[in-house]
Design a protein around this motif. Sequence first.
Motif, PDB file in Angstrom:
ATOM      1  N   LEU A  56      43.871  42.206  41.669  1.00  0.00           N
ATOM      2  CA  LEU A  56      44.176  40.940  41.015  1.00  0.00           C
ATOM      3  C   LEU A  56      42.895  40.128  40.816  1.00  0.00           C
ATOM      4  O   LEU A  56      41.890  40.348  41.492  1.00  0.00           O
ATOM      5  CB  LEU A  56      45.165  40.131  41.858  1.00  0.00           C
ATOM      6  CG  LEU A  56      46.527  40.790  42.088  1.00  0.00           C
ATOM      7  CD1 LEU A  56      47.338  39.964  43.087  1.00  0.00           C
ATOM      8  CD2 LEU A  56      47.297  40.928  40.794  1.00  0.00           C
ATOM      9  N   SER A  57      42.963  39.172  39.919  1.00  0.00           N
ATOM     10  CA  SER A  57      41.797  38.316  39.678  1.00  0.00           C
ATOM     11  C   SER A  57      41.437  37.496  40.902  1.00  0.00           C
ATOM     12  O   SER A  57      40.303  37.058  41.075  1.00  0.00           O
ATOM     13  CB  SER A  57      42.071  37.373  38.495  1.00  0.00           C
ATOM     14  OG  SER A  57      43.254  36.623  38.726  1.00  0.00           O
ATOM     15  N   SER A  58      42.413  37.283  41.813  1.00  0.00           N
ATOM     16  CA  SER A  58      42.165  36.525  43.045  1.00  0.00           C
ATOM     17  C   SER A  58      41.397  37.326  44.078  1.00  0.00           C
ATOM     18  O   SER A  58      40.942  36.786  45.076  1.00  0.00           O
ATOM     19  CB  SER A  58      43.502  36.080  43.654  1.00  0.00           C
ATOM     20  OG  SER A  58      44.247  37.206  44.062  1.00  0.00           O
ATOM     21  N   GLY A  59      41.273  38.678  43.858  1.00  0.00           N
ATOM     22  CA  GLY A  59      40.627  39.525  44.840  1.00  0.00           C
ATOM     23  C   GLY A  59      41.616  40.291  45.706  1.00  0.00           C
ATOM     24  O   GLY A  59      41.219  41.189  46.451  1.00  0.00           O
ATOM     25  N   TRP A  60      42.905  39.951  45.646  1.00  0.00           N
ATOM     26  CA  TRP A  60      43.931  40.691  46.377  1.00  0.00           C
ATOM     27  C   TRP A  60      44.308  41.935  45.572  1.00  0.00           C
ATOM     28  O   TRP A  60      43.863  42.132  44.438  1.00  0.00           O
ATOM     29  CB  TRP A  60      45.157  39.805  46.632  1.00  0.00           C
ATOM     30  CG  TRP A  60      44.957  38.857  47.777  1.00  0.00           C
ATOM     31  CD1 TRP A  60      43.885  38.055  47.980  1.00  0.00           C
ATOM     32  CD2 TRP A  60      45.854  38.606  48.859  1.00  0.00           C
ATOM     33  NE1 TRP A  60      44.045  37.320  49.130  1.00  0.00           N
ATOM     34  CE2 TRP A  60      45.251  37.631  49.693  1.00  0.00           C
ATOM     35  CE3 TRP A  60      47.100  39.087  49.211  1.00  0.00           C
ATOM     36  CZ2 TRP A  60      45.851  37.164  50.851  1.00  0.00           C
ATOM     37  CZ3 TRP A  60      47.712  38.610  50.365  1.00  0.00           C
ATOM     38  CH2 TRP A  60      47.080  37.658  51.177  1.00  0.00           C
ATOM     39  N   TYR A  61      45.204  42.755  46.155  1.00  0.00           N
ATOM     40  CA  TYR A  61      45.607  44.008  45.540  1.00  0.00           C
ATOM     41  C   TYR A  61      47.125  44.021  45.410  1.00  0.00           C
ATOM     42  O   TYR A  61      47.852  43.852  46.400  1.00  0.00           O
ATOM     43  CB  TYR A  61      45.128  45.195  46.382  1.00  0.00           C
ATOM     44  CG  TYR A  61      43.622  45.247  46.477  1.00  0.00           C
ATOM     45  CD1 TYR A  61      42.864  45.977  45.572  1.00  0.00           C
ATOM     46  CD2 TYR A  61      42.943  44.527  47.465  1.00  0.00           C
ATOM     47  CE1 TYR A  61      41.483  46.005  45.653  1.00  0.00           C
ATOM     48  CE2 TYR A  61      41.562  44.541  47.545  1.00  0.00           C
ATOM     49  CZ  TYR A  61      40.838  45.289  46.635  1.00  0.00           C
ATOM     50  OH  TYR A  61      39.470  45.301  46.705  1.00  0.00           O
ATOM     51  N   ALA A  62      47.612  44.230  44.171  1.00  0.00           N
ATOM     52  CA  ALA A  62      49.049  44.186  43.896  1.00  0.00           C
ATOM     53  C   ALA A  62      49.609  45.593  43.774  1.00  0.00           C
ATOM     54  O   ALA A  62      48.967  46.487  43.214  1.00  0.00           O
ATOM     55  CB  ALA A  62      49.303  43.405  42.615  1.00  0.00           C
ATOM     56  N   LEU A  63      50.839  45.795  44.287  1.00  0.00           N
ATOM     57  CA  LEU A  63      51.598  47.017  44.081  1.00  0.00           C
ATOM     58  C   LEU A  63      52.745  46.679  43.142  1.00  0.00           C
ATOM     59  O   LEU A  63      53.488  45.709  43.374  1.00  0.00           O
ATOM     60  CB  LEU A  63      52.143  47.543  45.404  1.00  0.00           C
ATOM     61  CG  LEU A  63      51.109  47.881  46.485  1.00  0.00           C
ATOM     62  CD1 LEU A  63      51.808  48.465  47.705  1.00  0.00           C
ATOM     63  CD2 LEU A  63      50.057  48.838  45.968  1.00  0.00           C
TER      64      LEU A  63
END
Length: 580
Positions: A56-63
């Motif tokens: 994600l653009s926030s630096g987190w990772y989405a499933l």
Amino acid sequence: MSRSVFAALFLTASGVAFSAAAQTWVQVEALPDLRTAQERARAYGSALKDVNGFRLSSGWYALALGPYGEDEARAKLRELRSAGIIPSDSYLSDEAPYRKQFWPVGAAAGTAPAAPVEAPQAEAPVAQAPVVEPAAPAPVVELEETPREARASEGLLSRDQKKDLQIALQWFGFYKSSIDGSFGKGTRTSMAKWQEANGYQATGILTTKQRAQLTDSYTSALAALGLGVVKEEKAGIEITMPIGLVEFDKYEYPFVQYREKDGNGMQAMLISQPGDADTLFGLYEIMQTLEIVPLEGERSKGRRSFTLTGQNEDIHSYTYARAEGGYVKGFSLVYPPAKAADMARVIEIMQDSMTVTEGTLTPDLSDAATQGVDLLSGLDVRQPLQSRSGFYVDGRGHVLTTAETVASCGRITLDNTYEATVTATGNGLALLAPSTSLVPLNYAAFATSPGRLRSAVAVAGYSYEGALDAPTLTYGTLEDLKGLGGEAELARLELDALPGDVGGPVLSGSGAVSGMLVDHDLSGKALPSGVRFALKASELATFLSENGVTAVANDSVKTLDAEDLATLGTDMTVLVNCWE
């Protein structure tokens, strides 16, 4: 705020709307680090198709599952969520938030698929019968367990696994009892409340999928707070704290300071210094002078520990410290009021997890040269609106000062320590009563005569408004027995007093109080330096008598030496602070 609610607000605010032509995804989780996200993607992939992972653009990772058409995505979301296969806060998303694709491994192009481009229409299209696509097969949904089956699967859990479920229920506010790994009435009631809140039949027995959902939700909540173990060797503290929300700032003895991340309003401190119970309770008093400990909130002291809570419209804070093994160790957590519910649980974790190890901070870790008189170890000390002087007028600790000193105060303190209230005002004077019984070292005895012109006088007062921890004596002379406008209640003095001296006693050579230094208003006129005014002792005595305090007289003509006069002035004079 759940991820589904957050997503709805995000999509509404950004004007994003789904259409039948757009690619729609079912986002099931967001994780803070790649390794965890890959592990979760692998777990989902063993049971579901179409599992994708994006940064994600926030630096987190989405499933996310997909992509689908909007109607198909909605059906997927509803079916999988009701079956407990995906978390209850899963939601629909378009591809806008997704950046580089990390799952499946080796995914083409390495990024989220681009939005479809519509083909140009022919000028004269030929009508065709609609093509009916065969309906996609309904997903195979595993049936929920019956209560009997759920209890049987529950019986396979270890005691630690049962404790983990109680901890998760406690985190979300459903369980209030001890973490013992025993599913009694309290645990069953909390399970039923959790089921009801999440749209399930309230049986009080969690199925396998419900247990997984509860555990996953708890894990996600902890990940959002960034809880992690900190081993601070210099401070001799090991503790679990929200390291995802704060970052190390500096050492300022006796604190290890952590500043906020991304403007989230959070701060944390670890407390570490050598000492015993006396050191601990000295720290207890000092902490209450800091801006990060607002005045409202509960305070408690035990034999070898204390807690301080503070709250106002801007911040809440919690401080805990204990004396142990020749050290004083503890922590402070500062957070915005909106985070109070989450931080209450974080505080419990921090307090339960704090372990004291060998070692402590030392003053040489701090940069003492950067500290000012209004700073404690780099922290802002709470400052009063104004500080003036006053003096004791009886053995019960009543204090006389000017009315202007205490006008519009939310709170009044004497000598930075004792709370006080205004019991009477009049003639520019205010009588204060301490909230706890005080026995002053000395108190005023009033002169019975106005004094001789050109005789020496001294004003005892906090000239520097508390910067020094004791009053000073300023010497001068009695110039006139009336004010410049002929005011009979005033005497004119010649001395170089400062604003902090206002309210202090004017002493004759014998130590009698001949008046009180006042800030006399002359309608904007600028007087020569050294011209000051005092309200006469007769006026002070009358005011005290009218308000239940008997003024003691001093008609001695014996002149005290300078040292005795200074001691007398110091013993009776009080720093009066006016707080917001």
